[in-house]
Design an enzyme around this catalytic site. Structure first.
Site, short mmCIF file in Angstrom:
data_model
loop_
_atom_site.label_atom_id
_atom_site.label_comp_id
_atom_site.label_asym_id
_atom_site.label_seq_id
_atom_site.Cartn_x
_atom_site.Cartn_y
_atom_site.Cartn_z
N LYS A 216 0.51 -0.89 0.11
CA LYS A 216 -0.02 0.07 -0.12
C LYS A 216 0.86 0.84 -0.59
O LYS A 216 2.07 2.04 1.35
CB LYS A 216 -0.87 -0.14 1.44
CG LYS A 216 -2.00 1.39 1.34
CD LYS A 216 -2.25 1.61 2.30
CE LYS A 216 -3.14 2.42 3.22
NZ LYS A 216 -3.51 2.83 4.70
N ASP A 221 -2.44 10.13 3.39
CA ASP A 221 -3.90 10.30 3.58
C ASP A 221 -4.57 10.98 4.53
O ASP A 221 -4.87 11.00 5.90
CB ASP A 221 -4.15 8.73 4.09
CG ASP A 221 -5.74 8.26 4.33
OD1 ASP A 221 -6.41 8.82 3.32
OD2 ASP A 221 -6.05 6.87 5.43
N LYS A 228 -10.22 13.01 7.47
CA LYS A 228 -9.92 12.85 8.72
C LYS A 228 -9.75 13.95 10.38
O LYS A 228 -9.69 14.65 9.72
CB LYS A 228 -8.38 12.19 9.28
CG LYS A 228 -8.00 10.74 8.31
CD LYS A 228 -7.33 10.45 8.40
CE LYS A 228 -6.66 8.69 7.99
NZ LYS A 228 -7.22 8.14 8.30
N ASP A 239 1.60 6.24 6.22
CA ASP A 239 0.70 5.63 4.92
C ASP A 239 1.10 4.78 4.33
O ASP A 239 0.47 3.76 3.41
CB ASP A 239 -1.04 6.33 4.81
CG ASP A 239 -1.76 5.50 4.93
OD1 ASP A 239 -1.96 4.32 5.86
OD2 ASP A 239 -2.95 5.67 4.39
N ASP A 298 -11.95 6.90 3.72
CA ASP A 298 -11.34 7.20 4.26
C ASP A 298 -11.12 5.63 4.51
O ASP A 298 -9.55 5.71 4.85
CB ASP A 298 -11.18 7.61 5.98
CG ASP A 298 -10.17 7.79 6.41
OD1 ASP A 298 -9.16 7.76 5.61
OD2 ASP A 298 -9.55 7.62 7.35
N GLU A 300 -9.67 3.79 1.64
CA GLU A 300 -9.04 3.92 0.97
C GLU A 300 -8.04 2.72 0.08
O GLU A 300 -7.67 2.15 -1.46
CB GLU A 300 -8.71 5.28 0.15
CG GLU A 300 -7.03 5.59 0.66
CD GLU A 300 -7.02 5.72 2.43
OE1 GLU A 300 -5.77 5.42 2.19
OE2 GLU A 300 -7.56 5.61 2.84
N ARG A 302 -7.28 -0.06 0.60
CA ARG A 302 -7.84 -1.21 0.12
C ARG A 302 -8.80 -1.06 -1.26
O ARG A 302 -8.40 -2.00 -1.95
CB ARG A 302 -8.85 -2.03 1.05
CG ARG A 302 -10.81 -1.19 1.19
CD ARG A 302 -11.43 -1.39 2.35
NE ARG A 302 -10.95 -1.50 3.93
CZ ARG A 302 -10.87 -1.38 5.08
NH1 ARG A 302 -12.15 -1.66 4.78
NH2 ARG A 302 -10.47 -0.88 5.96
#
Length: 452
Positions: A216, A221, A228, A239, A298, A300, A302
């Site tokens: 990933k 993010d 967030k 992230d 949020d 995102e 996956r």
């Protein structure tokens, strides 16, 4: 360095302290040293010099026993003089070397010399060097703030690796993602000024067993439109920790020349806010051909992983492993220092356990509990990217990813923090790799087969 002759480091138990160091007893008592595991005592020599270092020895040697010494001892050269097996010599030297790491890119004043350890003759230097290079690379990538570690910079890190180890690199970027059917990677990253992309690195003999790593690469993010809170964004430079893990693992594999056909896939994006950002309840097509409703922007990670995992499955590798800073639920369940893993093939569980024990690099198995799959149902699409419930978030996230693994392909998903919240021996606060050595050991023992 203030000394050219190595200063001996002796690993001692409490019993040995009483019987072998009677001449130094008064000094040792004055220093309060009782040979407790991990503690150390400096013994003086002639002319106010340092003669030796005593380190408390546990019943079972741990690779992190010397992890703080490189930053704690005076800047001399040292050597281990205790009798050690090759595995012990390798582990202790590795723990020391990993403890030398410091992230100083943005500091005007750089630290001075630090203590160096001469590795024992029976230590595996090739393995130590590979782990240190891989770990320092990953830590640097994770620690670098997003203004210097966006998708462009992550691509450049992969490009440097490709050049260094004679690998092939292909990058699918921007609108090209839509044209080549990576719609979810594009949807997540399209609102950023730095174009989303899929980084695809290949290395090794095409006839060797295939291993594909997916990381990933969300370089920052914001949470997208489901923004967030400020506190939640503070660590979001990490992230892309999954991408850092697979680049580190690829470094180990290539540097040690494992006989595998390696592929590394990194969906590199920034989850930003703009007029063209994906919205809650948007429905997005996928590379697999099914549709996904965006229950929360949020979630995102996956989404971008799903397109990459379906592509990874297309070549039917012997093993797919993905690393991702995916869920807070995994941290709630296991804390920040023990990554969760999920595996769709029980045949890999015992080898994984052996690999963890061999490397002192723990993971914890959570179930792909199939009854929770219905929590991902959507009324308007084939799948939702979030669960309809508030519990078991690490499991439902893994079940979402499993939808994009073709049947019969062994797959391991590692939900990792990628960050030390506290200083630990050999593991300073900040970006960290977790599970990398274990997965390398697994690949080496279970997948890599020498080619005739």
């Amino acid at each position: 360095m203030s000394s050219t002759t190595p200063i001996p480091i002796l690993l001692v138990t409490a019993d040995q302290l009483q019987t072998h160091f009677k001449a130094e007893k008064n000094w040792i008592d004055a220093m309060g040293f009782k040979a407790e595991p991990g503690t150390f005592c400096l013994l003086p020599g002639a002319q106010q010099s340092l003669s030796k270092v005593l380190v408390g020895r546990p019943e079972t040697l741990d690779m992190w026993l010397l992890g703080l010494l490189s930053q704690s001892l005076p800047a001399n050269r040292y050597e281990l003089t205790s009798d050690l097996t090759p595995d012990e010599a390798t582990a202790l030297t590795l723990g020391w070397r990993l403890g030398q790491y410091a992230f100083n890119r943005y500091k005007q004043t750089k630290p001075g010399a630090i203590a160096e350890l001469l590795p024992p003759d029976n230590a595996d230097l090739a393995y130590i060097d590979a782990v240190v290079e891989a770990t320092f690379l990953a830590r640097d990538l994770i620690n670098t703030p997003a203004n210097n570690m966006g998708p462009d910079d992550l691509e450049e890190a992969a490009r440097i690796l490709a050049v260094t180890y004679d690998a092939d690199l292909n990058v699918t970027k921007g609108k090209q993602l839509e044209a080549e059917n990576y719609p979810m990677i594009y949807a997540v990253g399209q609102a950023s000024v730095s174009a989303p992309r899929l980084i695809d690195l290949r290395w090794g003999d095409v006839d060797a067993p295939k291993v594909t790593l997916v990381g990933k690469g969300v370089c920052f993010d914001s949470g997208g439109l489901d923004l967030k809170p400020a506190k939640g964004m503070l660590m979001m430079k990490k992230d892309m920790g999954g991408a850092a893990h697979v680049l580190g693992l690829a470094t180990m594999i290539m540097k040690l020349n494992l006989p595998v056909c390696l592929r590394v896939l990194i969906p590199a994006v920034e989850n930003s806010v703009a007029g063209n950002a994906m919205r809650p309840l948007d429905v997005i097509p996928t590379r697999k051909g099914i549709t996904v409703e965006v229950g929360n922007t949020d979630a995102e990670g996956r989404l971008v992983l799903a397109d990459a995992l379906w592509e990874a499955s297309s070549e039917q590798p012997e093993l797919i492993v993905d690393f991702a800073t995916l869920t807070g639920a995994a941290r709630v369940a296991l804390g920040t220092e023990l990554p969760a893993f999920f595996c769709n093939d029980p045949a890999f569980l015992e080898p994984l356990e052996k690999a963890m024990q061999a490397t002192t690099d723990p993971l914890w198995n959570l179930p792909l509990h199939e009854p929770y799959r219905e929590l991902l149902n959507s009324k308007v699409a084939d799948l939702s990217n979030v669960s309809s419930g508030s519990y078991g978030g690490a499991i439902t996230a893994a079940l979402f990813l499993q939808e994009f693994i073709q049947a019969q392909i062994p797959w391991i998903h590692i939900d990792v923090m990628a960050w030390n919240l506290r200083n630990l021996p050999g593991r300073p606060e900040g970006g960290e790799v977790m599970g990398m050595r274990t997965i390398f050991e697994l690949i080496q023992q279970q997948i890599a087969v020498p080619q005739n």
